[in-house]
Structure formats: C-alpha cells, structure tokens
Write a protein that holds these residues in place. Structure first.
Motif: not given
Length: 427
Positions: A202-227
C-alpha cells in the motif's frame, strides 16, 4: 504483417527432442514471430504490457538467465543477449523490458553474497518473476549520492529492517513488475543498499508514463515510496558510498545493463531492415521513372539502383554494429564468470568495448531507422501507414538515455592516454 520467420532460415526439423542449446533460440524465434504480428497495433494502443509479459512467461524467458540446473534450465549471458536482440527486433519495448530484467537478476551477485544471489534467482525461476528497477540504470540516479547531494530514495533503519522513502522515475516495468530492485542510501551510514521491494504494498504508488514518444510498451513511470517496510533479508547487497572501495566486479552492473540495451538498439535496426525489405519486395518503389532505369533494373521488382544502394549502405551499417557488439558481449560474459577475481585491467577492457558498442550501435540504429522512413514512404493514400515511424521513435528514445559523446570520450581517453575508465557505479 508477414511473420519474421519468413526473413530467416527455417529451423531444421529434429528427429527427436532438441538439444539444450537449441531450445532457447527456437522458443525465442517463435515468440518474436508472434510479437511481430501485432506489434504496430500494440504500439498504437500503448497499453501496459500485461499480455506481452504473459507471452514471455509462457516461453519461460524470465528465468533464462538463472543458473543452469535440472530444475531451472537456465542459460548464460551470451544466450540472454541473443534473446534480447531477437525479441527487440520484433518489439523493442518488450526487448528493453527483458534486458533490464536480466541485468537486475544479477543484482545480488554484483552487490551481495552467493546465498543472496541464489535465493533471488530461485524465486525468479520458480515464480517467473519479472524484475524492474534502477540498479545500474543509465537513466536514473541509482548510484551512491555524491557529497552535498541528497538521495532521492532513502532507507531508514526501523526495527529489524528499514523503511523506504522517496520518489523516482523508472524507464521500464513499473506497471507490470513482480518485484522492484532499487538502490537507496542508508539514512544512518550513507552506504548504498540494494533492496527488493514488493510493488503491491500500500505504501507504493505508481504513476505510469503516458504518451511517450517511443518505447511505449515498457511500462515506464514514476513510483513513490511512503514508509515501505524492507526486511533485512530483502536487502540484496550493499556498497560503500566511497567509490575507492567499490570492487571492479560490482562496477560491471551498469556495464551489463548498457550492453543489454545495446542489443535492444541492434534489434531495432535489424527489425526495421527486415520489415522494410519485405515491404519493398511486395510493393517495390522506384526513385526514377521505369523507362529511365537501365536494363535489367527496370524489369525486376525493387530494381532501382538507388534503392539497392540505400539498402546496401544500411545493411553494411547493421553488420558493422553487430561486429562491434560481438566482442563486447564476449568480454562481458567472460568478466561475469570471473566474479570477484575480476581485476581493474580486465574491467577497463570491458568498459571500453561496451562503450564502443554503445556508440556505434546507437549511431547505426538512428541512421537505419531514419533512412527506412524514406525508403518506405508512399504517396498512395490508400496503401495505409506501414508504421515504420515506430522504429525511429523507439531508437530515438532508447539512444537518448545516454549521450554517445560520453562513450566516445572514454574510448579516446583510454586509447590516447591509457586512462582506465573509473571504477564507479555511475554511467
């Protein structure tokens, strides 16, 4: 879209079960052909690669790089690189996802003990885990922080383990990974710890990257770790924040990832060439009026001498890149087998070869994918979009993760001054 197997020699029939060394190439070829069929459709959709990951698991590829054995059936780095290259030729996003997974599979070997490495690799093999993360990542601040800089991820001692805090961008895997391998600074000692994290906490929050120029299917994004709690047994290894105390073997971690991504770039170039060739054969385009072409060019499909010259140049560029990548792959494979016996000189030789492969392949991939757009362009609006822009977009995004100038400068310094690349976890 024709299957990629039409562009490769057919595998010879077997009278009995295939030999062990033949299994992975055959399985990889079949999966690559399957991915190539709907690669353009999936690229346009840009959805998280859950279906693609299922295909990888069905083929057993996540467990390929675990040690060989009666229950695991793993292989070596040479085979892993060949798999990455072939998958990337069909779908470079999935090739990158696999490349990063293979590099992270060895995290405990680079930074931990043999017991830690064996435990991680058993879980990867038995449960077909896909790993994502940033240990040795050229696109992330995944190395020990320098003096005066604050780390983006920290591990604070808590009870018998740690609490992970911070936020970081990841180039692949955040939407589909079974486990994350992240580097973070210990809040008390400043040492760099490599942690295995469950992304479903529950402390892991994922924010996927949308509308990338390329390599769109790698599942890129940002992750926040809260304790996020990290028990001690999930610390895969540690290294000092003082780079003078880093072992040569540990510094193979970023080199392994860089070379794996080089194979992705080479796969992009080869995949673009193969698909463009199939299109040019099926619907040849001449750059001159047919009556202006000398015989016998005007009488055969794809007979434009300018088209032949263009393909000749691009094929030569692909062969040149492959010729530079091969010795780098062999050198890295030998270095990985040496383990902690790897010396400074051997590591320097590997670093230079990887840098050369990176520079040459990056330039070739961009040259080939850019020129392919011109060779496959059509003024016929009814012909539809062949989708070759995706190869250029993917090559552009992949090669942008590291400037070729860094690689070329390191090569020049080594050749001119005999300077060894520094023993560092930095890229």
């Amino acid at each position: 879209m024709p299957k990629r197997s039409a562009t490769r020699p057919a595998a010879p029939p077997h009278a009995g079960p295939p030999a062990e060394e033949e299994i992975w190439p055959r399985v990889t070829r079949e999966l690559a052909d399957d991915l190539a069929v709907d690669a353009l459709i999936r690229d346009r959709a840009g959805k998280p690669p859950f279906d693609e990951l299922s295909r990888l698991r069905e083929a057993g590829l996540p467990a390929l790089l675990t040690p060989p054995g009666p229950l695991r059936g793993g292989s070596d780095w040479r085979t892993a690189c060949a798999v990455i290259r072939e998958i990337a030729a069909a779908d470079s996003s999935i090739g990158e996802l696999l490349a990063r997974h293979y590099a992270l599979t060895w995290s405990a070997r680079f930074f931990g003990t043999s017991h830690q490495a064996d435990a991680l690799e058993r879980r990867v093999a038995d449960e077909q885990w896909l790993l994502a993360g940033d240990a040795g990542d050229p696109a992330a601040d995944a190395e020990p922080p320098t003096s005066g800089t604050a780390p983006d991820l920290t591990l604070t001692p808590h009870g018998s383990g740690y609490l992970l805090h911070g936020r970081r961008s990841f180039a692949a895997g955040v939407t589909v990974a079974d486990r994350l391998v992240v580097g973070a600074a210990c809040a008390e000692t400043g040492d760099w710890l490599v942690a295995l994290v469950d992304p479903t906490h529950p402390g892991v929050t994922t924010d996927p990257a949308h509308d990338r120029l390329g390599q769109r299917l790698t599942g890129a994004g940002n992750i926040t770790f809260d304790a996020v709690p990290v028990p001690t047994e999930r610390i895969l290894g540690t290294t000092s924040h003082d780079e003078q105390h880093i072992t040569p073997y540990a510094t193979l971690a970023p080199l392994a990832l860089r070379l794996a991504l080089v194979h992705v770039a080479l796969g992009i170039a080869e995949g673009a060439l193969a698909e463009a060739r199939d299109l040019s054969r099926a619907a040849p385009r001449t750059w001159q009026a047919a009556d202006a072409l000398p015989a016998p060019y005007a009488e055969q499909p794809g007979g434009d001498p300018y088209l032949l010259l263009a393909y000749g140049e691009l094929v030569a560029a692909a062969h040149t890149a492959a010729a530079v990548v091969e010795p780098a792959t062999e050198a890295l494979a030998r270095g990985l087998l040496m383990g902690q016996e790897l010396g400074v000189n051997e590591r320097a030789d590997i670093a230079v070869l990887v840098a050369a492969a990176e520079a040459v392949t990056g330039q070739s991939a961009l040259q080939i994918t850019t020129r392919i757009l011109e060779l496959t362009a059509t003024a016929d609006a009814t012909a539809g979009d062949p989708g070759f822009d995706r190869f250029w977009r993917n090559a552009r995004v992949l090669t942008a993760q590291r400037s070729a100038a860094h690689s070329l400068r390191a090569i020049g310094d080594h050749y001119l001054n005999g300077t060894h690349p520094p023993l560092t976890l930095r890229i």
